[in-house]
Structure formats: C-alpha cells, structure tokens
Design a protein around this motif. Structure first.
Motif, short mmCIF file in Angstrom:
data_model
loop_
_atom_site.label_atom_id
_atom_site.label_comp_id
_atom_site.label_asym_id
_atom_site.label_seq_id
_atom_site.Cartn_x
_atom_site.Cartn_y
_atom_site.Cartn_z
N ASP A 93 0.63 -1.13 0.01
CA ASP A 93 0.19 0.16 0.08
C ASP A 93 0.87 1.27 -0.14
O ASP A 93 0.47 2.27 -0.36
N ARG A 94 2.12 1.07 0.38
CA ARG A 94 3.01 2.28 0.54
C ARG A 94 3.94 2.25 -0.78
O ARG A 94 4.97 2.96 -0.65
N GLY A 95 3.80 1.46 -1.73
CA GLY A 95 4.58 1.36 -3.00
C GLY A 95 5.53 0.58 -3.41
O GLY A 95 6.21 0.44 -4.32
N MET A 96 5.67 -0.45 -2.12
CA MET A 96 6.77 -1.47 -2.48
C MET A 96 6.15 -2.69 -3.21
O MET A 96 4.96 -2.93 -3.20
N TRP A 97 7.03 -3.42 -3.66
CA TRP A 97 6.82 -4.64 -4.22
C TRP A 97 7.78 -5.71 -4.28
O TRP A 97 8.52 -5.38 -3.43
N PHE A 98 7.18 -7.17 -4.31
CA PHE A 98 8.12 -8.12 -3.57
C PHE A 98 8.33 -9.03 -4.51
O PHE A 98 7.51 -9.47 -5.51
N VAL A 99 9.58 -9.71 -4.40
CA VAL A 99 10.20 -10.86 -5.26
C VAL A 99 10.70 -11.82 -4.35
O VAL A 99 11.29 -11.65 -3.36
N CYS A 100 10.13 -13.25 -4.41
CA CYS A 100 10.74 -14.30 -3.65
C CYS A 100 11.57 -15.18 -4.47
O CYS A 100 11.53 -15.18 -5.81
N ALA A 101 12.53 -15.79 -3.60
CA ALA A 101 13.30 -16.66 -4.34
C ALA A 101 12.67 -18.26 -4.35
O ALA A 101 12.22 -18.69 -3.46
N ASP A 102 12.68 -18.79 -5.37
CA ASP A 102 12.09 -19.99 -5.93
C ASP A 102 12.58 -20.61 -7.19
O ASP A 102 12.83 -19.94 -8.35
N MET A 103 13.08 -21.90 -7.12
CA MET A 103 13.50 -22.41 -8.32
C MET A 103 12.76 -22.66 -9.45
O MET A 103 13.34 -22.80 -10.64
N ASP A 104 11.41 -22.50 -9.37
CA ASP A 104 10.52 -22.51 -10.36
C ASP A 104 10.31 -21.25 -11.13
O ASP A 104 9.26 -21.07 -11.84
N GLY A 105 10.69 -20.22 -10.41
CA GLY A 105 10.83 -18.85 -11.00
C GLY A 105 11.22 -18.26 -12.32
O GLY A 105 11.92 -19.13 -13.06
N THR A 106 10.89 -16.98 -12.75
CA THR A 106 11.82 -16.53 -13.84
C THR A 106 13.25 -16.32 -13.32
O THR A 106 13.77 -15.45 -12.34
#
Length: 256
Positions: free
Chosen positions: A177-190
């Motif tokens: 809500d304050r403008g942040m976005w999130f990326v998580c680590a996973d072997m099936d990701g991009t």
C-alpha cells in the motif's frame, strides 16, 4: 538433534532463569524472544509470568522438565527460562525512515521462517554490504537476534535494523500500500537476469527446508530463480539471499 543443540547453545548465552528474574525481566521492558515453561505448571507465579508474556507478545513454549534441565546452566530454573534478544528490534517504520533519510527507494529483506542463527547472521551481514535498509523476520517459527546471530553477522547487526512482526503476509500487504513490491526466491521462478529488480523492493527468502510458504508466496509480485549448473537443486538460504541481493545491487547501479 544437531540443530537443536546449536539452538540451545545460543540460548545459554542469553537466557534468564528463575521465576523472579524472569518476571522482573518482563516488567523492566527487556525484549524477550521466547519463554520456556514447565508443562502442566499453573501456580500463581507462573501464571503471572505467562500473563506478562502474552502482554508482550512473547512466544511461550511448554516443555518437559528434561528439556528445561538441558537448556539450564544453573539448574535452578524453577520451571521457567526466558530467552532475551541480544539486540533491540527496530520497527518497520524505522527501516522505511532509513531509506528516506538516504534518499533511496526502500530495499528490505523479508525472511520467511529462517531457523538457523548462522543463516540469519550471514543474511544480516549481506544486507549491510548490499545497502539494504533493513530485515524483517516473523515472531514465530524463526530464530531471533541471539548472540550467535550477532557474532555471525560480524557486527552488521549494529547497523542493520531488524524488525520482528507478527504476520509476514500482513506486513507485506501494508508495505504494498506504500508503493513497495516483492520478489521471492524459488527455483521454479523466472530467471533473475530477465527481471526488473529496481525500485522499492522487498526480497523474500524462505525457510531452509520448505522455502517460501504458500501464503507469503501468494503475496509476492514476482518469483525469481537463480541459475544453477550443479548436481543439487538448491542453495543455502543465506547464499541465495546474497546472490539475489547483489543482482538487485547490480540493477540499481546500472539504472542509477
């Protein structure tokens, strides 16, 4: 069992034993990460201690006398042992304020259930060197700021704010809500090199065994994978945090 021994070793360096000592620790405002109470003990003094623990949102673990004896150094625990934090915790607001003070978009590491104090210490050390503004950890099912964590961080715990929150997913929603976005680590990701990791970002690193929990992963905007050429299928949590942190650093430097 070896992991349990490591955990106990960390506790013995920073624990408080005995009913009066534990009660006074709570009333003095000392940060208590965990409380161990003899299972089945419900007398007045113990009820007062557990009431203080609930008031301070401290995790209470009911354990056997054998477990208490194993943790205890004095042998005079009287059915209660408190584990205090080696360092004071920050607030999430403190982390955001630090980013604002530096004139930088927030870069925060969110740790979803890191249990090994050596991993947490190494991640805090990396966070400092990579210019992250802070680290967020959950109150439950995760290691806190033990002396072992402090030592492994090589002093970085003095410079990196660490906030402890009740619910990681809710905290992520508030930060979104304050403008942040999130990326998580996973072997099936991009592949991480194919992603835009600039801007106000939270890097989510999962538990050593299970990875990022489904609910937390659901709240992530992107899932990043690290290219691996070896014969095993995963990296140590602190190593993964380091690799992805420095990809964020690389992209920020390139953009800036």
């Amino acid at each position: 069992m070896e992991d349990e021994k490591k955990t106990f070793t960390g506790m013995k360096e920073n624990h408080i034993e005995g009913r009066n000592a534990v009660l006074e620790a709570f009333r003095s405002g000392k940060t208590i990460d965990k409380l161990y109470v003899l299972d089945g003990c419900q007398d007045g003094p113990v009820r007062s201690i557990t009431r203080e623990a609930r008031k301070h949102d401290t995790i209470v673990n009911y354990v056997t006398k054998e477990r208490l004896d194993q943790i205890s150094e004095t042998g005079k625990h009287q059915g209660v042992i408190a584990v205090s934090a080696a360092y004071d915790y920050a607030r999430v607001e403190d982390i955001l304020a630090l980013a604002e003070k530096k004139g930088e978009p927030p870069f925060i590491l969110i740790l979803d259930g890191i249990e090994d104090p050596h991993n947490l210490g190494a991640i805090i050390r990396t966070a400092n060197q990579a210019g992250a503004h802070g680290v967020i950890i959950p109150k439950r099912r995760a290691v806190g700021l033990t002396p072992t964590v402090a030592r492994t961080s090589a002093g970085a715990v003095n410079y990196v704010p660490v906030a402890k929150v009740t619910n990681i997913s809710n905290t992520m929603k508030e930060l979104k809500d304050r403008g942040m976005w999130f990326v998580c680590a996973d072997m099936d990701g991009t592949l991480m090199y194919d992603m835009d990791l600039t801007g106000p970002i939270g890097l989510v690193i999962g538990n050593e065994g299970d990875g990022v929990s489904p609910l937390v992963k659901k709240n992530c905007d992107m899932v990043a994978s690290i290219p691996m050429k070896g014969d095993i299928d995963s990296l140590n949590a602190s190593v993964a945090a380091g690799v992805l942190s420095y990809e964020i650093v690389r992209q920020r430097m390139k953009k800036g």
